[in-house]
Design an enzyme around this catalytic site. Structure first.
Site, PDB file in Angstrom:
ATOM      1  N   LYS A  32       0.744  -1.032   0.237  1.00 31.42           N
ATOM      2  CA  LYS A  32      -0.046   0.058   0.134  1.00 31.42           C
ATOM      3  C   LYS A  32       1.110   1.277  -0.641  1.00 31.42           C
ATOM      4  CE  LYS A  32      -2.103   1.867   4.306  1.00 31.42           C
ATOM      5  NZ  LYS A  32      -2.178   3.429   3.877  1.00 31.42           N
ATOM      6  N   LYS A  61      -7.359   8.173  -0.853  1.00 32.27           N
ATOM      7  CA  LYS A  61      -8.954   8.575  -0.956  1.00 32.27           C
ATOM      8  C   LYS A  61      -9.217   9.511  -1.398  1.00 32.27           C
ATOM      9  CE  LYS A  61      -7.267   6.459   3.614  1.00 32.27           C
ATOM     10  NZ  LYS A  61      -6.524   6.738   3.492  1.00 32.27           N
ATOM     11  N   GLY A 213       0.693  -2.254   8.505  1.00 32.01           N
ATOM     12  CA  GLY A 213       1.373  -1.780   8.168  1.00 32.01           C
ATOM     13  C   GLY A 213       2.735  -2.195   9.546  1.00 32.01           C
TER      14      GLY A 213
END
Length: 239
Positions: A32, A61, A213
């Site tokens: 990502k 986003k 993450g």
């Protein structure tokens, strides 16, 4: 798409990314790329990942007027990314425009990037929803409504907490993707996310892809942490 594990590369530079990826040489990952990395390195970082055989979720986003989002998605589609996203709060016309842009920008013969909509961030709780965002409905109802709106707008799925994945699958069907951030090992700090679950619980709740993450990228041994992730997702007992 590839593995169900999406590794959030929240690093400030290409150098930091390369340092992290070194132990994973030869292992195709699903990575990502968020605002921090993309705004520093731009499209070149996407090209590097694709050359190395990694799938890419470009997590920007988008949330703007429909035409702006359409033109932005047209450009992002040319990068060869596998997954992009928008905010469901932008509304139906904006989400439809995102798909139109992706369709227009995807090169001939290539697969269109999948597009998912953010329902509510995993840093959002009931108090914030009501007192700051001024949304009166309960959090789960808001997420469910946004998911249905996203599906009606042509989205391939949503970003949601794993805690809402079951509800979304019941309302939108098994093929509608649930991509769930807020994943932590049981012994990790939750940091700034308030709606978090473990990898195994996320799978049990119906998540198709989990975004993880710091539990991997800040681990003393990232490769071992990634192996632990695979083990727990597959029902291992280390939790």
């Amino acid at each position: 798409m590839h593995t169900p594990f999406i590794v959030a590369l929240d690093f400030p530079s290409k150098h930091d990314v390369q340092q992290f990826l070194r132990p994973f040489s030869g292992t195709p990952l699903f990575v990502k790329v968020g605002m921090e990395l993309y705004y520093q390195e731009g499209p070149a970082i996407i090209a590097m990942f694709k050359e190395q055989g990694h799938a890419v979720f470009l997590d920007l986003k988008l949330h703007d007027i429909p035409n702006t989002v359409k033109q932005a998605m047209k450009g992002l589609a040319r990068l060869g990314v596998d997954l992009v996203n928008v905010h469901a709060a932008g509304g139906r016309r904006m989400m439809e425009a995102a798909i139109e842009g992706l369709d227009a920008g995807t090169p001939s013969g290539a697969a269109r990037p999948r597009c998912i909509a953010v329902t509510q961030l995993t840093s959002t709780d009931e108090r914030m929803l009501h007192e700051e965002l001024w949304i009166s409905q309960p959090l789960e109802e808001t997420v469910s409504h946004y998911a249905a709106l996203a599906q009606a707008s042509g989205m391939d799925g949503v970003v949601c907490s794993a805690n809402e994945a079951t509800l979304i699958k019941e309302r939108c069907g098994a093929s509608f993707l649930a991509v769930t951030p807020g994943i932590r090992f049981a012994d990790d700090s939750v940091h700034d996310q308030v709606r978090v679950v473990t990898p195994r619980k996320a799978r049990a709740l119906g998540a198709d892809y989990i975004v993880i993450g710091r539990s991997i990228t800040r681990a003393a041994d990232p490769l071992a942490a990634y192996s632990r992730l695979q083990h727990e997702w597959n029902g291992g007992e280390t939790e």
